[in-house]
Scaffold this active site. Sequence first.
Site, mmCIF file in Angstrom:
data_model
loop_
_atom_site.group_PDB
_atom_site.id
_atom_site.type_symbol
_atom_site.label_atom_id
_atom_site.label_comp_id
_atom_site.label_asym_id
_atom_site.label_seq_id
_atom_site.Cartn_x
_atom_site.Cartn_y
_atom_site.Cartn_z
ATOM 1 N N GLU A 169 -79.250 17.078 -70.882
ATOM 2 C CA GLU A 169 -78.551 18.277 -71.946
ATOM 3 C C GLU A 169 -77.139 18.214 -71.502
ATOM 4 O OE1 GLU A 169 -79.913 19.851 -74.373
ATOM 5 O OE2 GLU A 169 -82.035 19.118 -73.809
ATOM 6 N N CYS A 171 -71.498 24.861 -73.867
ATOM 7 C CA CYS A 171 -71.691 23.289 -74.284
ATOM 8 C C CYS A 171 -71.547 23.390 -75.799
ATOM 9 C CB CYS A 171 -73.092 22.957 -73.784
ATOM 10 S SG CYS A 171 -74.369 23.791 -74.576
HETATM 11 P P1 NAD Z 1 -72.502 21.529 -62.557
HETATM 12 O O1 NAD Z 1 -71.212 21.197 -61.828
HETATM 13 O O2 NAD Z 1 -72.971 22.757 -62.094
HETATM 14 O O3 NAD Z 1 -73.245 20.414 -62.465
HETATM 15 C C1 NAD Z 1 -74.831 20.400 -62.781
HETATM 16 C C2 NAD Z 1 -75.495 19.893 -61.610
HETATM 17 O O4 NAD Z 1 -75.336 18.761 -61.357
HETATM 18 C C3 NAD Z 1 -75.381 21.084 -60.374
HETATM 19 O O5 NAD Z 1 -76.664 21.643 -60.102
HETATM 20 C C4 NAD Z 1 -74.829 20.044 -59.338
HETATM 21 O O6 NAD Z 1 -75.488 20.482 -58.148
HETATM 22 C C5 NAD Z 1 -75.324 18.911 -59.796
HETATM 23 N N1 NAD Z 1 -74.473 17.765 -59.222
HETATM 24 C C6 NAD Z 1 -73.183 17.711 -59.601
HETATM 25 N N2 NAD Z 1 -72.558 16.655 -58.976
HETATM 26 C C7 NAD Z 1 -73.599 15.909 -58.462
HETATM 27 C C8 NAD Z 1 -73.778 14.700 -57.957
HETATM 28 N N3 NAD Z 1 -72.540 13.896 -57.563
HETATM 29 N N4 NAD Z 1 -75.042 14.003 -57.825
HETATM 30 C C9 NAD Z 1 -75.803 14.850 -58.043
HETATM 31 N N5 NAD Z 1 -75.898 16.113 -58.628
HETATM 32 C C10 NAD Z 1 -74.921 16.639 -58.769
HETATM 33 O O7 NAD Z 1 -72.213 21.622 -63.999
HETATM 34 P P2 NAD Z 1 -71.161 21.035 -64.968
HETATM 35 O O8 NAD Z 1 -71.545 19.386 -65.043
HETATM 36 O O9 NAD Z 1 -69.663 21.118 -64.659
HETATM 37 O O10 NAD Z 1 -71.560 21.669 -66.453
HETATM 38 C C11 NAD Z 1 -70.789 21.709 -67.493
HETATM 39 C C12 NAD Z 1 -71.113 20.209 -68.601
HETATM 40 O O11 NAD Z 1 -72.554 20.764 -68.777
HETATM 41 C C13 NAD Z 1 -70.547 20.336 -69.682
HETATM 42 O O12 NAD Z 1 -70.171 19.284 -70.154
HETATM 43 C C14 NAD Z 1 -71.264 21.156 -70.839
HETATM 44 O O13 NAD Z 1 -71.447 20.814 -72.270
HETATM 45 C C15 NAD Z 1 -72.548 20.981 -70.193
HETATM 46 N N6 NAD Z 1 -73.692 21.864 -70.497
HETATM 47 C C16 NAD Z 1 -74.581 21.299 -71.462
HETATM 48 C C17 NAD Z 1 -75.534 22.203 -71.869
HETATM 49 C C18 NAD Z 1 -76.648 22.108 -72.788
HETATM 50 O O14 NAD Z 1 -77.510 22.698 -73.261
HETATM 51 N N7 NAD Z 1 -76.691 20.812 -73.539
HETATM 52 C C19 NAD Z 1 -75.530 23.425 -71.359
HETATM 53 C C20 NAD Z 1 -74.604 23.914 -70.477
HETATM 54 C C21 NAD Z 1 -73.685 22.861 -69.958
#
Ligand code: NAD
Length: 491
Positions: free
Chosen positions: A210, A244
């Site tokens: 997602e 998102c």
């Molecule tokens: P985040 O930084 O919380 O990362 C998400 C998860 O990935 C965390 O649990 C983190 O521990 C893990 N993570 C981060 N780096 C990692 C790595 N190098 N290796 C393994 N795991 C790792 O969240 P984010 O990515 O900043 O979230 C924002 C993004 O999420 C935006 O692009 C947003 O559009 C998208 N999003 C999508 C939805 C949806 O339902 N489609 C909902 C919410 C957010």
Amino acid sequence: MSREQQAVQRARSSFQTGRTKPLEFRIQQLKKLLLFVTERRSNIADAVKKDLAKSENGTELFEVMGLEGEILLALENLSQWAAPRPVEKNLLTVADEVFIQPEPLGVVLIIGAWNYPWAVTLQPLVGAIAAGNAAVMKPSEVSCHSARAMEELLPQYLDQDLYPVVTGGVPETQELLKQRFDHIFYTGNNTVGRLVMGAAALHLTPVTLEMGGKSPCYIDRNSDLPVACRRITWGKFTNCGQTCIAPDYILCEPSIQGRVVEEISRSIREFYTDDPKTCEDYGRIINQRHFKRVMALMEGSTVAVGGQSDESQCYIAPTVLTGVTGASTVMREEIFGPLLPVVTVSGVDEAVRFINQREKPLVVYVFSSDSQLIRRMVADTSSGALLANDCLVHFTVSALPFGGVGHSGMGCYHGRHTFERLSHLRSCLVKQLRMEGLNGVRYPPHTDRKLSWARLLLLKQVDVGRLQRLLAVAVLGGLAAFVWRRFLRRR
Ligand code: NAD
């Protein structure tokens, strides 16, 4: 053995006892999850307030209500979702039982993001429990107050072995990703999405990703601008733009750009007062890293509304940018913050081209009074979802699959879709041991005569429901004829 390994092993051995198979167990756990959400409202709201400066009612509206709705829907429909599903048969199997039996996948890993820390972690859990899986939850370390509250409080309600919460950052998530799961459900950005998919590939584990992207919002000149702009303002600046499915940028003709900016400015004042910084319903950027990232995106564009900021509070005012082109800094990545750029195009043709030249977004928004133009957007663009004349609300319709396509994600969830996503739809055929003569058509020697019978038996689909209806009509007809002959005709 690491903490992460232990959690996964415990979940797997617990799953292997078969405890999650009876529907009564799943219903009991779903009810406990509902109890958690209702009893712990204030703990959830407190944590989100500390993470994102969101108001208590804001958390109720955007996190808790949706979660409650998903649990209630699952409780109401689980017996139907999990029941065997009879399917059409061919003549060769007409006397047999042929059905689809949904079955649990096993142990699911749910990796959540920080922007709606409860919803994106616990909504997939609802479907995971309903489908009879064990689930290891890894909330985002970025929303650290919510992660801590989840780790502390959730085990007080749910089975601790089957549904553990593992907290931690990148090293902990990477340790989890080394383990073998039966499905990985990830929410977050697509750089990490690639890592998740790579790790899953080593175990041939299926994934749901997602992700986000730049969701465009086309405003047609032929639309109710005050209404359109109010709805866009709400969709964009809710959660300080960290949604998102927020409209990422506006596309409109130059002739309406001035009015669009004016109406959005009016709606910002209506929702968040003249000083959004002191308004309870206007949140903050999650941390300084994202604050700096969002501020840097303004470079080269003209601030038409807002633009004020305070790094010490991670505050950025609701901001509208003009003088933006496809090549501007703000158009290079998903904004995920309270900046709303307006890009001018000559009309719908150019808007469609602009959208199709980029990665497929999570949502295409279109505002227009012209239903043909809306249908054109449906037909000529592609995205996870299309929403006309509103923002965000498709998320609330559980019957709609929620998810992306291409770079905005793969797989979908919500309501029954989560149950389906986290189940294996097992094909079952229970054959009669009688009627062996009929099977002769497939046994050697393969004569021409047998082949023509096989053609008839294999290629003819039988709608058993229709057959039963026809039979019922025939029986009723026979009964009516009998009554007529026996009792009525003589008079
Ligand atoms: P985040 O930084 O919380 O990362 C998400 C998860 O990935 C965390 O649990 C983190 O521990 C893990 N993570 C981060 N780096 C990692 C790595 N190098 N290796 C393994 N795991 C790792 O969240 P984010 O990515 O900043 O979230 C924002 C993004 O999420 C935006 O692009 C947003 O559009 C998208 N999003 C999508 C939805 C949806 O339902 N489609 C909902 C919410 C957010």
